[in-house]
Design a protein around this motif. Structure first.
Motif, PDB file in Angstrom:
ATOM      1  N   SER A 170       0.834  -1.202   0.000  1.00 49.18           N
ATOM      2  CA  SER A 170       0.000   0.000   0.000  1.00 49.18           C
ATOM      3  C   SER A 170       0.866   1.248   0.000  1.00 49.18           C
ATOM      4  O   SER A 170       1.805   1.375   0.788  1.00 49.18           O
ATOM      5  CB  SER A 170      -0.906  -0.008   1.237  1.00 49.18           C
ATOM      6  N   GLY A 171       0.577   2.151  -0.929  1.00 48.07           N
ATOM      7  CA  GLY A 171       1.304   3.413  -1.000  1.00 48.07           C
ATOM      8  C   GLY A 171       2.578   3.375  -1.834  1.00 48.07           C
ATOM      9  O   GLY A 171       3.244   4.396  -1.973  1.00 48.07           O
ATOM     10  N   ALA A 172       2.922   2.224  -2.406  1.00 44.22           N
ATOM     11  CA  ALA A 172       4.138   2.140  -3.226  1.00 44.22           C
ATOM     12  C   ALA A 172       4.012   2.966  -4.506  1.00 44.22           C
ATOM     13  O   ALA A 172       5.011   3.404  -5.063  1.00 44.22           O
ATOM     14  CB  ALA A 172       4.448   0.684  -3.562  1.00 44.22           C
ATOM     15  N   HIS A 173       2.775   3.166  -4.954  1.00 44.83           N
ATOM     16  CA  HIS A 173       2.517   3.976  -6.134  1.00 44.83           C
ATOM     17  C   HIS A 173       1.639   5.162  -5.744  1.00 44.83           C
ATOM     18  O   HIS A 173       0.975   5.139  -4.714  1.00 44.83           O
ATOM     19  CB  HIS A 173       1.806   3.150  -7.212  1.00 44.83           C
ATOM     20  N   SER A 174       1.647   6.167  -6.593  1.00 45.73           N
ATOM     21  CA  SER A 174       0.843   7.364  -6.350  1.00 45.73           C
ATOM     22  C   SER A 174       0.145   7.809  -7.618  1.00 45.73           C
ATOM     23  O   SER A 174       0.628   7.553  -8.728  1.00 45.73           O
ATOM     24  CB  SER A 174       1.723   8.520  -5.849  1.00 45.73           C
ATOM     25  N   LYS A 220       0.163   8.413 -13.156  1.00 42.18           N
ATOM     26  CA  LYS A 220       0.373   7.223 -12.343  1.00 42.18           C
ATOM     27  C   LYS A 220       1.857   6.907 -12.299  1.00 42.18           C
ATOM     28  O   LYS A 220       2.504   6.748 -13.335  1.00 42.18           O
ATOM     29  CB  LYS A 220      -0.399   6.023 -12.903  1.00 42.18           C
ATOM     30  N   THR A 221       2.402   6.837 -11.073  1.00 41.22           N
ATOM     31  CA  THR A 221       3.839   6.677 -10.906  1.00 41.22           C
ATOM     32  C   THR A 221       4.154   5.948  -9.614  1.00 41.22           C
ATOM     33  O   THR A 221       3.267   5.630  -8.818  1.00 41.22           O
ATOM     34  CB  THR A 221       4.530   8.060 -10.935  1.00 41.22           C
ATOM     35  N   ARG A 222       5.424   5.712  -9.399  1.00 41.89           N
ATOM     36  CA  ARG A 222       5.892   5.216  -8.095  1.00 41.89           C
ATOM     37  C   ARG A 222       5.905   6.395  -7.122  1.00 41.89           C
ATOM     38  O   ARG A 222       6.251   7.516  -7.505  1.00 41.89           O
ATOM     39  CB  ARG A 222       7.315   4.673  -8.201  1.00 41.89           C
TER      40      ARG A 222
END
Length: 145
Positions: A40-44, A99-101
């Motif tokens: 959870s939260g690895a991507h933003s 959409k990214t890390r």
């Protein structure tokens, strides 16, 4: 952008027999996708507003080319109402959904600040807590750590 399997419900008609035939044909791959783990939260998902389509496309291309994001959606024709220098403003803008890390948000912000025409460019991000595991894996594959 479509990544993954097409909608199967119309083909299967909701019948148990249809689902059983599907499972026999594709095997355990369908279930292995659902059981993939995600931190959870690895991507933003990041958001940037732009004054027009030209700026939006230029920023989006630069962001993806530099591997700062896997995908940038350009949402045309939004209306922004905000306070700027003591007055209420209303402008037509274009929204970038990025959409990214999560580890790339700082570099993404630096890129936007350097290449955006606004004095104060909007760059905000929200962590992704859940999502389609194959899609999240795709983001990780496209955007290096």
């Amino acid at each position: 952008m479509r990544i993954g399997l097409p909608r199967l419900e119309p083909l299967l008609g909701g019948s148990c027999r249809g689902w059983l035939l599907l499972l026999r044909s594709v095997g355990p791959r369908v279930f292995s996708m659902a059981s993939e783990t995600y931190t959870s939260g690895a991507h933003s998902a990041a958001f940037v507003t732009c004054p027009n389509d030209t700026v939006a496309k230029d920023l989006a291309r630069g962001i993806v080319q530099r591997k700062l994001a896997a995908c940038v959606n350009i949402v045309p024709s939004i209306t922004s109402v905000y306070e700027w220098q003591g007055a209420i403003q209303e402008d037509n803008e274009v929204l970038l959904m990025i959409k990214t890390r999560s580890s790339k948000v700082s570099a993404l912000t630096d890129y936007v600040r350097t290449n955006h025409p606004y004095e104060v460019a909007e760059v905000i991000s929200l962590p992704i807590h859940q999502g389609n595991p194959p899609y999240l894996k795709w983001i990780a594959d496209v955007v290096p750590e």
